[in-house]
Motif scaffolding. Structure first.
Motif, PDB file in Angstrom:
ATOM      1  N   ARG A 219       0.832  -1.209   0.000  1.00  0.00           N
ATOM      2  CA  ARG A 219       0.000   0.000   0.000  1.00  0.00           C
ATOM      3  C   ARG A 219       0.864   1.256   0.000  1.00  0.00           C
ATOM      4  N   GLY A 220       1.964   1.218   0.741  1.00  0.00           N
ATOM      5  CA  GLY A 220       2.863   2.363   0.766  1.00  0.00           C
ATOM      6  C   GLY A 220       3.475   2.628  -0.598  1.00  0.00           C
ATOM      7  N   LEU A 221       3.832   1.549  -1.300  1.00  0.00           N
ATOM      8  CA  LEU A 221       4.403   1.691  -2.637  1.00  0.00           C
ATOM      9  C   LEU A 221       3.364   2.234  -3.616  1.00  0.00           C
ATOM     10  N   GLU A 222       2.147   1.748  -3.514  1.00  0.00           N
ATOM     11  CA  GLU A 222       1.079   2.244  -4.379  1.00  0.00           C
ATOM     12  C   GLU A 222       0.857   3.739  -4.170  1.00  0.00           C
ATOM     13  N   ALA A 223       0.962   4.180  -2.933  1.00  0.00           N
ATOM     14  CA  ALA A 223       0.722   5.591  -2.609  1.00  0.00           C
ATOM     15  C   ALA A 223       1.779   6.519  -3.209  1.00  0.00           C
ATOM     16  N   LYS A 224       2.935   5.974  -3.563  1.00  0.00           N
ATOM     17  CA  LYS A 224       3.996   6.789  -4.159  1.00  0.00           C
ATOM     18  C   LYS A 224       3.745   7.084  -5.636  1.00  0.00           C
ATOM     19  N   HIS A 225       2.723   6.464  -6.198  1.00  0.00           N
ATOM     20  CA  HIS A 225       2.388   6.679  -7.597  1.00  0.00           C
ATOM     21  C   HIS A 225       1.196   7.637  -7.696  1.00  0.00           C
ATOM     22  N   PRO A 226       1.350   8.773  -8.355  1.00  0.00           N
ATOM     23  CA  PRO A 226       0.228   9.699  -8.498  1.00  0.00           C
ATOM     24  C   PRO A 226      -1.029   9.037  -9.063  1.00  0.00           C
ATOM     25  N   ILE A 227      -0.841   8.008  -9.892  1.00  0.00           N
ATOM     26  CA  ILE A 227      -1.993   7.340 -10.499  1.00  0.00           C
ATOM     27  C   ILE A 227      -2.678   6.400  -9.511  1.00  0.00           C
ATOM     28  N   GLY A 228      -2.029   6.126  -8.382  1.00  0.00           N
ATOM     29  CA  GLY A 228      -2.667   5.406  -7.282  1.00  0.00           C
ATOM     30  C   GLY A 228      -2.524   3.901  -7.260  1.00  0.00           C
ATOM     31  N   ARG A 229      -1.680   3.354  -8.102  1.00  0.00           N
ATOM     32  CA  ARG A 229      -1.516   1.904  -8.110  1.00  0.00           C
ATOM     33  C   ARG A 229      -0.158   1.527  -8.684  1.00  0.00           C
ATOM     34  N   ILE A 230       0.205   0.267  -8.467  1.00  0.00           N
ATOM     35  CA  ILE A 230       1.370  -0.313  -9.132  1.00  0.00           C
ATOM     36  C   ILE A 230       0.945  -0.738 -10.533  1.00  0.00           C
ATOM     37  N   GLY A 231       1.858  -0.703 -11.470  1.00  0.00           N
ATOM     38  CA  GLY A 231       1.519  -1.039 -12.845  1.00  0.00           C
ATOM     39  C   GLY A 231       1.317  -2.527 -13.075  1.00  0.00           C
ATOM     40  N   GLU A 232       0.798  -2.854 -14.245  1.00  0.00           N
ATOM     41  CA  GLU A 232       0.596  -4.231 -14.674  1.00  0.00           C
ATOM     42  C   GLU A 232       1.481  -4.495 -15.892  1.00  0.00           C
ATOM     43  N   PRO A 233       1.888  -5.749 -16.106  1.00  0.00           N
ATOM     44  CA  PRO A 233       2.757  -6.055 -17.247  1.00  0.00           C
ATOM     45  C   PRO A 233       2.224  -5.547 -18.581  1.00  0.00           C
ATOM     46  N   GLU A 234       0.909  -5.571 -18.758  1.00  0.00           N
ATOM     47  CA  GLU A 234       0.318  -5.107 -20.022  1.00  0.00           C
ATOM     48  C   GLU A 234       0.569  -3.620 -20.248  1.00  0.00           C
ATOM     49  N   ASP A 235       0.730  -2.862 -19.173  1.00  0.00           N
ATOM     50  CA  ASP A 235       1.015  -1.436 -19.330  1.00  0.00           C
ATOM     51  C   ASP A 235       2.330  -1.227 -20.083  1.00  0.00           C
ATOM     52  N   ILE A 236       3.287  -2.078 -19.825  1.00  0.00           N
ATOM     53  CA  ILE A 236       4.574  -1.997 -20.511  1.00  0.00           C
ATOM     54  C   ILE A 236       4.458  -2.560 -21.924  1.00  0.00           C
ATOM     55  N   ALA A 237       3.720  -3.652 -22.050  1.00  0.00           N
ATOM     56  CA  ALA A 237       3.594  -4.309 -23.355  1.00  0.00           C
ATOM     57  C   ALA A 237       3.005  -3.380 -24.406  1.00  0.00           C
ATOM     58  N   TYR A 238       2.016  -2.577 -24.020  1.00  0.00           N
ATOM     59  CA  TYR A 238       1.406  -1.672 -24.997  1.00  0.00           C
ATOM     60  C   TYR A 238       2.347  -0.523 -25.371  1.00  0.00           C
ATOM     61  N   GLY A 239       3.238  -0.161 -24.458  1.00  0.00           N
ATOM     62  CA  GLY A 239       4.261   0.817 -24.810  1.00  0.00           C
ATOM     63  C   GLY A 239       5.225   0.257 -25.835  1.00  0.00           C
ATOM     64  N   VAL A 240       5.607  -0.995 -25.650  1.00  0.00           N
ATOM     65  CA  VAL A 240       6.481  -1.658 -26.616  1.00  0.00           C
ATOM     66  C   VAL A 240       5.785  -1.770 -27.964  1.00  0.00           C
ATOM     67  N   LEU A 241       4.509  -2.122 -27.943  1.00  0.00           N
ATOM     68  CA  LEU A 241       3.745  -2.225 -29.189  1.00  0.00           C
ATOM     69  C   LEU A 241       3.819  -0.920 -29.974  1.00  0.00           C
ATOM     70  N   TYR A 242       3.627   0.192 -29.306  1.00  0.00           N
ATOM     71  CA  TYR A 242       3.721   1.476 -30.004  1.00  0.00           C
ATOM     72  C   TYR A 242       5.091   1.654 -30.646  1.00  0.00           C
ATOM     73  N   LEU A 243       6.153   1.397 -29.886  1.00  0.00           N
ATOM     74  CA  LEU A 243       7.504   1.661 -30.381  1.00  0.00           C
ATOM     75  C   LEU A 243       7.870   0.815 -31.587  1.00  0.00           C
ATOM     76  N   VAL A 244       7.359  -0.428 -31.650  1.00  0.00           N
ATOM     77  CA  VAL A 244       7.732  -1.294 -32.766  1.00  0.00           C
ATOM     78  C   VAL A 244       6.745  -1.214 -33.927  1.00  0.00           C
ATOM     79  N   SER A 245       5.697  -0.420 -33.766  1.00  0.00           N
ATOM     80  CA  SER A 245       4.702  -0.289 -34.830  1.00  0.00           C
ATOM     81  C   SER A 245       5.071   0.844 -35.780  1.00  0.00           C
ATOM     82  N   ASP A 246       4.384   0.883 -36.916  1.00  0.00           N
ATOM     83  CA  ASP A 246       4.651   1.930 -37.901  1.00  0.00           C
ATOM     84  C   ASP A 246       4.239   3.307 -37.415  1.00  0.00           C
ATOM     85  N   GLU A 247       3.359   3.362 -36.417  1.00  0.00           N
ATOM     86  CA  GLU A 247       2.973   4.657 -35.855  1.00  0.00           C
ATOM     87  C   GLU A 247       4.172   5.390 -35.252  1.00  0.00           C
ATOM     88  N   ALA A 248       5.203   4.636 -34.880  1.00  0.00           N
ATOM     89  CA  ALA A 248       6.387   5.235 -34.265  1.00  0.00           C
ATOM     90  C   ALA A 248       7.542   5.339 -35.262  1.00  0.00           C
TER      91      ALA A 248
END
Length: 265
Positions: A219-248
């Motif tokens: 809970r203390g770690l979650e509170a350090k994030h302005p968004i209010g939670r710890i991230g999920e693996p999919e949050d990173i995966a979609y960032g990678v998707l953007y970088l390797v796609s033609d949109e980037a």
């Protein structure tokens, strides 16, 4: 599948290191969902086959290869096998990594220090070295280094891990400059605290060391994030998707921070 329903990465081949669980698993699944043939790699066959099975059950394409990124011969063998089978390697995600001991620098042994660098830095180097010639033959590609927020800012623990993640950041920037002429884009992604076995084990170790309840630490770690939670693996995966796609297509040498606002404080 008709043209209108094709994924953003249809027909491309992606090697994702350390993809039998956690962030790597999520990346393999998200990329496969957009049409890649995801090459799932790691040292545990049962976990790798599970990920492959789940990708295929969802309608995607994937296969598993045993891979220890510190073994240069095995890295060369896997990349060669993938290229010979599919005739292309379009994407490499250097995700494999270990945390190393969480203790002050002066308490590290040389062996402990070098082990973290061997996996996180030399392993990424070997995979890039082996993959880039195939990308050049194919007329381009994308490489993504999974770094960390601690490749940008400092903290009071895991000095070897943080040093390796800073190295990954500069490896990406250097590669972007070297290989732009070959139409190979190279970027880094910097996750904050993502709910993976590595973060869970880190909190468990802190709980034992400090005598503080695991849930209180979480809970203390979650509170350090302005968004209010710890991230999920999919949050990173979609960032990678953007970088390797033609949109980037105009994005190279950049660092994508995905941390729920942690480093904005």
């Amino acid at each position: 599948m008709n043209e209108e329903t094709k994924g953003r990465l249809e027909g491309r081949t992606a090697i994702i290191t350390g993809s039998t669980y956690g962030i790597g698993e999520a990346i393999a699944k998200v990329l496969a969902g957009e049409g890649t043939i995801s090459i799932v790699t790691g040292r545990k066959k049962d976990q790798g086959e599970r990920v492959v099975g789940e990708i295929r059950s969802a309608g995607g394409s994937a296969e598993y290869h045993h891979l220890d990124v510190t073994d240069e011969e095995e890295v060369a063998e896997v990349t060669r096998a993938v290229y010979e089978k599919y005739g292309r390697i379009d994407i490499l995600v250097n995700n494999a990594g270990i945390g190393g001991p969480s203790k002050p620098t002066h308490e590290y042994t040389r062996e402990e220090w070098e082990r973290v660098f061997d996996v996180n830095v030399t392993g990424a180097f070997l995979c890039s070295k082996s993959t880039i010639p195939y990308m050049k033959k194919g007329g381009g590609g994308n490489i993504v280094y999974i770094s960390s927020i601690y490749g940008i800012v400092g903290s009071q623990d895991n000095p070897a891990y943080h040093a390796t993640k800073a190295a990954n950041r500069i490896m990406a920037k250097t590669g972007a400059n070297i290989y732009a002429k070959d139409k190979i884009r190279v970027n880094s992604v910097h996750p904050g605290f993502i709910w993976t076995p590595m973060v869970e084990n880190f909190l468990k170790a802190q709980s034992r060391e400090l005598g503080v309840a695991f849930e209180d630490l979480k809970r203390g770690l979650e509170a350090k994030h302005p968004i209010g939670r710890i991230g999920e693996p999919e949050d990173i995966a979609y960032g990678v998707l953007y970088l390797v796609s033609d949109e980037a297509k105009f994005v190279t040498g950049t660092e994508l921070i995905i941390d729920g606002g942690y480093t904005s404080r």
